[in-house]
Write a protein that holds these residues in place. Sequence first.
Motif, PDB file in Angstrom:
ATOM      1  N   THR A 267      51.541-105.358  34.543  1.00 41.59           N
ATOM      2  CA  THR A 267      52.341-105.145  35.747  1.00 41.59           C
ATOM      3  C   THR A 267      51.522-104.958  37.019  1.00 41.59           C
ATOM      4  OG1 THR A 267      52.424-102.777  35.345  1.00 41.59           O
ATOM      5  CG2 THR A 267      54.243-104.095  34.484  1.00 41.59           C
ATOM      6  N   ARG A 268      50.217-104.969  36.879  1.00 42.97           N
ATOM      7  CA  ARG A 268      49.383-104.731  38.057  1.00 42.97           C
ATOM      8  C   ARG A 268      48.022-105.391  37.870  1.00 42.97           C
ATOM      9  NH1 ARG A 268      46.360 -99.808  39.578  1.00 42.97           N
ATOM     10  NH2 ARG A 268      46.204 -99.811  41.824  1.00 42.97           N
ATOM     11  N   VAL A 269      47.530-106.042  38.935  1.00 43.98           N
ATOM     12  CA  VAL A 269      46.200-106.642  38.941  1.00 43.98           C
ATOM     13  C   VAL A 269      45.533-106.247  40.256  1.00 43.98           C
ATOM     14  CG1 VAL A 269      44.862-108.787  38.939  1.00 43.98           C
ATOM     15  CG2 VAL A 269      46.911-108.600  37.513  1.00 43.98           C
ATOM     16  N   ILE A 270      44.333-105.701  40.150  1.00 42.92           N
ATOM     17  CA  ILE A 270      43.538-105.351  41.329  1.00 42.92           C
ATOM     18  C   ILE A 270      42.362-106.326  41.403  1.00 42.92           C
ATOM     19  CG2 ILE A 270      42.078-103.592  42.424  1.00 42.92           C
ATOM     20  CD1 ILE A 270      45.005-102.813  42.367  1.00 42.92           C
ATOM     21  N   VAL A 271      42.100-106.829  42.596  1.00 43.18           N
ATOM     22  CA  VAL A 271      40.959-107.713  42.814  1.00 43.18           C
ATOM     23  C   VAL A 271      40.003-106.996  43.760  1.00 43.18           C
ATOM     24  CG1 VAL A 271      40.162-109.946  43.664  1.00 43.18           C
ATOM     25  CG2 VAL A 271      42.363-109.775  42.474  1.00 43.18           C
ATOM     26  N   GLY A 272      38.734-107.008  43.379  1.00 44.94           N
ATOM     27  CA  GLY A 272      37.718-106.367  44.198  1.00 44.94           C
ATOM     28  C   GLY A 272      36.454-107.195  44.271  1.00 44.94           C
ATOM     29  N   VAL A 273      35.527-106.717  45.090  1.00 41.05           N
ATOM     30  CA  VAL A 273      34.228-107.364  45.251  1.00 41.05           C
ATOM     31  C   VAL A 273      33.161-106.284  45.112  1.00 41.05           C
ATOM     32  CG1 VAL A 273      32.708-108.595  46.844  1.00 41.05           C
ATOM     33  CG2 VAL A 273      35.149-109.149  46.762  1.00 41.05           C
ATOM     34  N   ALA A 274      32.173-106.549  44.256  1.00 46.07           N
ATOM     35  CA  ALA A 274      31.065-105.617  44.050  1.00 46.07           C
ATOM     36  C   ALA A 274      29.754-106.294  44.412  1.00 46.07           C
ATOM     37  CB  ALA A 274      31.026-105.154  42.598  1.00 46.07           C
ATOM     38  N   ILE A 275      28.834-105.511  44.956  1.00 45.37           N
ATOM     39  CA  ILE A 275      27.494-106.003  45.263  1.00 45.37           C
ATOM     40  C   ILE A 275      26.564-105.551  44.148  1.00 45.37           C
ATOM     41  CG2 ILE A 275      25.580-105.971  46.907  1.00 45.37           C
ATOM     42  CD1 ILE A 275      27.667-105.029  49.036  1.00 45.37           C
ATOM     43  N   GLN A 276      25.859-106.481  43.548  1.00 47.13           N
ATOM     44  CA  GLN A 276      24.877-106.116  42.524  1.00 47.13           C
ATOM     45  C   GLN A 276      23.793-105.252  43.172  1.00 47.13           C
ATOM     46  OE1 GLN A 276      24.958-106.607  39.227  1.00 47.13           O
ATOM     47  NE2 GLN A 276      26.945-107.595  39.449  1.00 47.13           N
ATOM     48  N   GLN A 277      23.363-104.219  42.446  1.00 44.02           N
ATOM     49  CA  GLN A 277      22.437-103.231  42.992  1.00 44.02           C
ATOM     50  C   GLN A 277      21.083-103.235  42.287  1.00 44.02           C
ATOM     51  OE1 GLN A 277      23.390-101.276  45.739  1.00 44.02           O
ATOM     52  NE2 GLN A 277      25.170-102.634  45.734  1.00 44.02           N
TER      53      GLN A 277
ATOM     54  N   ILE B  67      42.150-103.138  51.314  1.00 42.52           N
ATOM     55  CA  ILE B  67      40.714-103.019  51.553  1.00 42.52           C
ATOM     56  C   ILE B  67      40.370-101.533  51.450  1.00 42.52           C
ATOM     57  CG2 ILE B  67      38.807-103.443  53.137  1.00 42.52           C
ATOM     58  CD1 ILE B  67      40.182-106.010  52.157  1.00 42.52           C
ATOM     59  N   ARG B  68      39.669-101.202  50.387  1.00 44.99           N
ATOM     60  CA  ARG B  68      39.280 -99.802  50.132  1.00 44.99           C
ATOM     61  C   ARG B  68      37.849 -99.806  49.610  1.00 44.99           C
ATOM     62  NH1 ARG B  68      42.589 -96.345  45.813  1.00 44.99           N
ATOM     63  NH2 ARG B  68      40.997 -97.124  44.453  1.00 44.99           N
ATOM     64  N   GLY B  69      36.967 -99.104  50.319  1.00 49.05           N
ATOM     65  CA  GLY B  69      35.562 -99.101  49.965  1.00 49.05           C
ATOM     66  C   GLY B  69      35.203 -98.102  48.884  1.00 49.05           C
ATOM     67  N   PHE B  70      34.163 -98.435  48.127  1.00 51.31           N
ATOM     68  CA  PHE B  70      33.630 -97.599  47.051  1.00 51.31           C
ATOM     69  C   PHE B  70      32.113 -97.552  47.187  1.00 51.31           C
ATOM     70  CE2 PHE B  70      37.694 -98.862  45.512  1.00 51.31           C
ATOM     71  CZ  PHE B  70      38.102 -97.902  44.597  1.00 51.31           C
ATOM     72  N   ASP B  71      31.519 -96.479  46.732  1.00 54.80           N
ATOM     73  CA  ASP B  71      30.060 -96.382  46.668  1.00 54.80           C
ATOM     74  C   ASP B  71      29.711 -96.188  45.198  1.00 54.80           C
ATOM     75  OD1 ASP B  71      27.413 -96.270  47.326  1.00 54.80           O
ATOM     76  OD2 ASP B  71      27.481 -94.221  48.111  1.00 54.80           O
ATOM     77  N   ALA B  72      29.598 -97.290  44.490  1.00 61.14           N
ATOM     78  CA  ALA B  72      29.377 -97.248  43.036  1.00 61.14           C
ATOM     79  C   ALA B  72      28.677 -98.518  42.587  1.00 61.14           C
ATOM     80  CB  ALA B  72      30.720 -97.125  42.313  1.00 61.14           C
ATOM     81  N   ASP B  73      28.005 -98.433  41.448  1.00 59.58           N
ATOM     82  CA  ASP B  73      27.422 -99.631  40.862  1.00 59.58           C
ATOM     83  C   ASP B  73      28.566-100.503  40.337  1.00 59.58           C
ATOM     84  OD1 ASP B  73      27.655 -99.272  37.720  1.00 59.58           O
ATOM     85  OD2 ASP B  73      27.116 -97.320  38.589  1.00 59.58           O
ATOM     86  N   PRO B  74      28.321-101.789  40.096  1.00 59.00           N
ATOM     87  CA  PRO B  74      29.406-102.681  39.677  1.00 59.00           C
ATOM     88  C   PRO B  74      30.172-102.224  38.434  1.00 59.00           C
ATOM     89  CG  PRO B  74      27.547-103.979  40.376  1.00 59.00           C
ATOM     90  CD  PRO B  74      27.088-102.537  40.350  1.00 59.00           C
ATOM     91  N   SER B  75      29.495-101.643  37.446  1.00 60.66           N
ATOM     92  CA  SER B  75      30.198-101.195  36.233  1.00 60.66           C
ATOM     93  C   SER B  75      31.160-100.054  36.539  1.00 60.66           C
ATOM     94  CB  SER B  75      29.206-100.759  35.165  1.00 60.66           C
ATOM     95  OG  SER B  75      28.453-101.862  34.730  1.00 60.66           O
TER      96      SER B  75
END
Length: 176
Positions: A90-100, A157-165
């Motif tokens: 019922t829900r799909v989130i799409v995001g973009v991560a930068i490899q660190q 558009i919601r920012g995160f400070d995390a590694d891709p995993s």
Amino acid sequence: MNSPNKGIGKVQVTLKWDPSPVGAPANDLDIIAATYPAGDPYGKPAYLVHFDSRSPDGTITLNRDSRTGQGLGSDEVMTLEFDRLATAYTRVIVGVAIQQRDGRKTFGEIENTGVRIVEGYSELAEDDFSGVSESTGATVAEFSRDDSGEWVFRKMIRGFDADPSSFATTMGRKPA
């Protein structure tokens, strides 16, 4: 499910960025989709699609995966076929991560970033990540079923400070 309403059908998410300057480590951005079950739409994803993969049923596919940003036009492309996705989701989130892997890198440090979301010839959203320039990952879209069972889109558009995993497992949680 029969309904005269037309919800979201087939969507394409495209991502672009400029290559790193000569001699600098490559910038590697990745589109990630997380699919959530009806029984727990804000919990753990049922599955993730990323890094040149596809969903178990073939409804979400990463068609193009770049590790450098070199190329013409879009560097990464993901196709999501909501009109074929099982009702168990019922829900799909799409995001973009930068490899660190070469040290912490944020959207603000990568030139000419951009994401575009289209359905056919209709543009649903476009963003350059300037609003989350200090982040290492960001959600860009939420797709969910409405009361009639049709898929609807919401720019997120919601920012995160995390590694891709870490980002991939937390990007769909409710904001605090």
